[in-house]
Design a protein around this motif. Structure first.
Motif, mmCIF file in Angstrom:
data_model
loop_
_atom_site.group_PDB
_atom_site.id
_atom_site.type_symbol
_atom_site.label_atom_id
_atom_site.label_comp_id
_atom_site.label_asym_id
_atom_site.label_seq_id
_atom_site.Cartn_x
_atom_site.Cartn_y
_atom_site.Cartn_z
ATOM 1 N N PRO A 137 0.834 -1.205 0.000
ATOM 2 C CA PRO A 137 0.000 0.000 0.000
ATOM 3 C C PRO A 137 0.869 1.255 0.000
ATOM 4 C CG PRO A 137 -0.783 -1.579 1.638
ATOM 5 C CD PRO A 137 0.548 -2.082 1.152
ATOM 6 N N LEU A 138 0.372 2.291 -0.647
ATOM 7 C CA LEU A 138 1.122 3.547 -0.713
ATOM 8 C C LEU A 138 1.335 4.108 0.687
ATOM 9 C CD1 LEU A 138 2.345 5.563 -2.714
ATOM 10 C CD2 LEU A 138 0.178 6.824 -2.641
ATOM 11 N N SER A 139 2.569 4.449 1.001
ATOM 12 C CA SER A 139 2.930 4.972 2.315
ATOM 13 C C SER A 139 4.230 5.758 2.163
ATOM 14 C CB SER A 139 3.136 3.826 3.309
ATOM 15 O OG SER A 139 4.282 3.067 2.955
ATOM 16 N N PRO A 140 4.590 6.573 3.158
ATOM 17 C CA PRO A 140 5.878 7.283 3.080
ATOM 18 C C PRO A 140 7.060 6.330 2.923
ATOM 19 C CG PRO A 140 4.500 8.260 4.775
ATOM 20 C CD PRO A 140 3.789 7.018 4.318
ATOM 21 N N LEU A 141 6.991 5.146 3.540
ATOM 22 C CA LEU A 141 8.079 4.175 3.434
ATOM 23 C C LEU A 141 8.187 3.636 2.008
ATOM 24 C CD1 LEU A 141 10.302 2.633 4.904
ATOM 25 C CD2 LEU A 141 8.611 0.881 5.494
ATOM 26 N N LYS A 142 7.034 3.361 1.375
ATOM 27 C CA LYS A 142 7.067 2.887 -0.007
ATOM 28 C C LYS A 142 7.618 3.961 -0.929
ATOM 29 C CE LYS A 142 4.298 1.044 -3.791
ATOM 30 N NZ LYS A 142 3.012 0.432 -4.216
ATOM 31 N N VAL A 143 7.199 5.198 -0.721
ATOM 32 C CA VAL A 143 7.709 6.302 -1.538
ATOM 33 C C VAL A 143 9.232 6.387 -1.410
ATOM 34 C CG1 VAL A 143 7.747 8.807 -1.828
ATOM 35 C CG2 VAL A 143 5.566 7.626 -1.446
ATOM 36 N N LYS A 144 9.730 6.263 -0.203
ATOM 37 C CA LYS A 144 11.179 6.333 0.021
ATOM 38 C C LYS A 144 11.891 5.160 -0.637
ATOM 39 C CE LYS A 144 14.532 7.430 3.628
ATOM 40 N NZ LYS A 144 14.747 7.665 5.086
ATOM 41 N N ALA A 145 11.283 3.952 -0.576
ATOM 42 C CA ALA A 145 11.888 2.780 -1.203
ATOM 43 C C ALA A 145 11.971 2.964 -2.715
ATOM 44 C CB ALA A 145 11.073 1.529 -0.866
ATOM 45 N N VAL A 146 10.903 3.448 -3.321
ATOM 46 C CA VAL A 146 10.871 3.653 -4.772
ATOM 47 C C VAL A 146 11.877 4.708 -5.189
ATOM 48 C CG1 VAL A 146 9.456 4.537 -6.671
ATOM 49 C CG2 VAL A 146 8.498 2.854 -5.086
ATOM 50 N N THR A 147 11.896 5.830 -4.500
ATOM 51 C CA THR A 147 12.793 6.925 -4.886
ATOM 52 C C THR A 147 14.256 6.610 -4.589
ATOM 53 O OG1 THR A 147 12.377 8.027 -2.754
ATOM 54 C CG2 THR A 147 11.012 8.686 -4.631
ATOM 55 N N SER A 148 14.505 5.643 -3.703
ATOM 56 C CA SER A 148 15.886 5.274 -3.358
ATOM 57 C C SER A 148 16.466 4.218 -4.285
ATOM 58 C CB SER A 148 15.953 4.762 -1.911
ATOM 59 O OG SER A 148 15.586 5.761 -0.996
ATOM 60 N N THR A 149 15.612 3.441 -4.950
ATOM 61 C CA THR A 149 16.103 2.308 -5.735
ATOM 62 C C THR A 149 15.804 2.413 -7.222
ATOM 63 O OG1 THR A 149 14.065 1.038 -5.329
ATOM 64 C CG2 THR A 149 15.888 0.731 -3.764
ATOM 65 N N LEU A 150 15.059 3.438 -7.626
ATOM 66 C CA LEU A 150 14.662 3.552 -9.027
ATOM 67 C C LEU A 150 14.981 4.940 -9.569
ATOM 68 C CD1 LEU A 150 11.197 1.837 -8.615
ATOM 69 C CD2 LEU A 150 13.022 0.975 -10.080
ATOM 70 N N LYS A 152 14.320 8.504 -11.402
ATOM 71 C CA LYS A 152 13.169 9.390 -11.268
ATOM 72 C C LYS A 152 12.136 9.161 -12.361
ATOM 73 C CE LYS A 152 12.037 14.247 -10.390
ATOM 74 N NZ LYS A 152 12.590 15.621 -10.223
ATOM 75 N N SER A 153 12.596 8.807 -13.565
ATOM 76 C CA SER A 153 11.675 8.592 -14.684
ATOM 77 C C SER A 153 10.726 7.424 -14.458
ATOM 78 C CB SER A 153 12.472 8.359 -15.971
ATOM 79 O OG SER A 153 13.302 7.208 -15.838
ATOM 80 N N GLU A 154 11.036 6.548 -13.481
ATOM 81 C CA GLU A 154 10.206 5.363 -13.229
ATOM 82 C C GLU A 154 9.362 5.494 -11.964
ATOM 83 O OE1 GLU A 154 10.203 3.219 -15.523
ATOM 84 O OE2 GLU A 154 12.006 3.871 -16.614
ATOM 85 N N TRP A 155 9.463 6.592 -11.248
ATOM 86 C CA TRP A 155 8.767 6.702 -9.966
ATOM 87 C C TRP A 155 7.259 6.558 -10.118
ATOM 88 C CZ3 TRP A 155 11.628 11.449 -7.342
ATOM 89 C CH2 TRP A 155 12.954 11.055 -7.051
ATOM 90 N N MET A 156 6.663 7.275 -11.095
ATOM 91 C CA MET A 156 5.216 7.240 -11.245
ATOM 92 C C MET A 156 4.728 5.831 -11.568
ATOM 93 S SD MET A 156 2.398 8.720 -10.970
ATOM 94 C CE MET A 156 2.968 10.408 -10.750
ATOM 95 N N GLU A 157 5.494 5.099 -12.378
ATOM 96 C CA GLU A 157 5.109 3.734 -12.751
ATOM 97 C C GLU A 157 4.944 2.847 -11.529
ATOM 98 O OE1 GLU A 157 7.395 -0.060 -14.707
ATOM 99 O OE2 GLU A 157 7.578 1.862 -15.746
ATOM 100 N N PHE A 158 5.774 3.058 -10.511
ATOM 101 C CA PHE A 158 5.738 2.191 -9.337
ATOM 102 C C PHE A 158 4.867 2.744 -8.208
ATOM 103 C CE2 PHE A 158 9.242 0.519 -11.677
ATOM 104 C CZ PHE A 158 9.233 -0.835 -11.389
ATOM 105 N N LEU A 159 4.624 4.037 -8.218
ATOM 106 C CA LEU A 159 3.740 4.611 -7.207
ATOM 107 C C LEU A 159 2.287 4.611 -7.672
ATOM 108 C CD1 LEU A 159 5.962 7.590 -6.008
ATOM 109 C CD2 LEU A 159 5.565 5.405 -4.847
ATOM 110 N N MET A 160 2.062 4.655 -8.993
ATOM 111 C CA MET A 160 0.734 4.548 -9.578
ATOM 112 C C MET A 160 0.826 3.588 -10.752
ATOM 113 S SD MET A 160 -2.444 5.148 -9.637
ATOM 114 C CE MET A 160 -2.650 6.462 -8.419
#
Length: 344
Positions: A137-150, A152-160
């Protein structure tokens, strides 16, 4: 008064429209996703008792195919979940572990170290990233995981993920979807790779690579995160007929484990544990169900000898595990059947 009411009605209408649009996007997002993630991780996130799993297993496809939680339950009464994912390097395992601990607090976390030499941008294929991240589920921790490992061009794909999966309608209507991972909810995250093949050769080396590798710092972080959460970390190397350099990389983990005071289970040195001519699925060192059952049995014995894990088979709170075990054994028999070499 009427002039005031008209803007208010418009505002309410706009708010309702936005809410309806968000709801439609959310439903479409869920409907158009592959079901692999739900089959692999669904039971983990659906379980509300944060103490339900005494052991969690993390790592690559080596771990994914090496430990069967339902067999640990059947033979040792250990409640566990296999969180491993294909092509997962240790930088990503660190984030998987953080997010897993937000839902469940095990007594022991077992970490596969095979990808200690891989960087996040070269190891983790995007399809397998979705397999895990889409279920969170979307959460601050998930946002941090996505932005730390991917990137920037792929952030939206993994958050939405709907931005990616909206094109899946054709697959859904034509039935062309293929599984990314061969698992069912009753398998508690593990995978059965059906086949028997090993065309290569193998020679064990005890040499160590003592250099700082891409995953070394991640292992330090993982050990610290575990201890901050009251979890005992364990490093493991699953048996594989790996080339000498890969063996040297994982052999070197012994020095790091001693530095961190973390147990290191080097199963490559357990004589007779697996037979590479019969227990491998392919030439890429994945175990088939026979090999996985042997490693599972070894791991269950090692865990019960080193940690005071409660045998929960007689605990009425875990009665549902017997139903899962029946489902798992039926599925294994259907997929593997008389190919097995193990006595049942």
């Amino acid at each position: 008064m009427q002039a005031v009411m008209i803007p208010l009605r418009r505002a309410i209408g706009v708010a309702v429209w936005i809410a309806a649009l968000c709801a439609c996007l959310f439903v479409a997002d869920r409907v158009t996703r592959r079901d692999d993630g739900a089959r692999k991780y669904g039971p983990f996130f659906e379980e509300k008792d944060e103490q339900a799993y005494d052991v969690l297993f993390f790592g690559t496809s080596h771990m994914l195919n090496a430990v069967f939680p339902m067999e640990l339950w059947r033979d040792y009464g250990i409640t566990s979940y296999n969180m491993a994912n294909n092509s997962e390097c240790l930088d990503v395992t660190e984030w998987v572990l953080r997010m897993a601990f937000a839902y469940h607090k095990p007594k022991v976390a077992v970490i596969d170290v095979f990808y200690i030499d891989r960087q996040v941008d070269e190891a983790w294929a995007y399809g397998f990233r979705h397999l895990f991240l889409d279920e969170i589920p979307l959460s601050p921790l998930k946002v941090k995981a996505v932005t730390s490992t991917l990137p920037k061009s792929e952030w939206m794909e993994f958050l939405m993920p709907f931005s990616l999966y909206h094109s899946r309608w054709e697959e859904m209507l034509t039935g062309t979807t293929e599984r990314q991972v061969d698992t069912e909810p009753c398998m508690m995250g593990a995978e059965l790779r059906i086949g028997r093949s090993w065309p290569g050769s193998y020679e064990r080396t005890q040499e160590m690579n003592t250099e700082e590798l891409p995953g070394t710092q991640a292992l330090r972080n993982i050990a610290q995160i575990c201890r901050e959460n009251g979890v005992e970390p364990v490093f493991v190397c699953v048996p594989s007929a790996s080339p000498a350099q890969l063996q040297m990389n994982t052999n070197g983990v012994r020095l790091l484990a001693e530095e961190l005071d973390v147990p290191f289970v080097q199963m490559m040195d357990v004589e007779g544990l697996v037979d590479f001519s019969t227990d491998m699925y392919d030439g890429e060192n994945h175990l088939n169900p026979d090999g996985g059952s042997k490693v599972t049995a070894y791991m269950g014995q090692w865990l019960t000898e080193h940690y005071p894990l409660e045998d929960k088979r007689s605990d009425s709170r875990y009665i549902a595990w017997y139903a899962r075990l029946t489902e798992y054994q039926a599925y294994r028999e259907l997929r593997w059947g008389d190919l097995t070499l193990l006595d049942q």
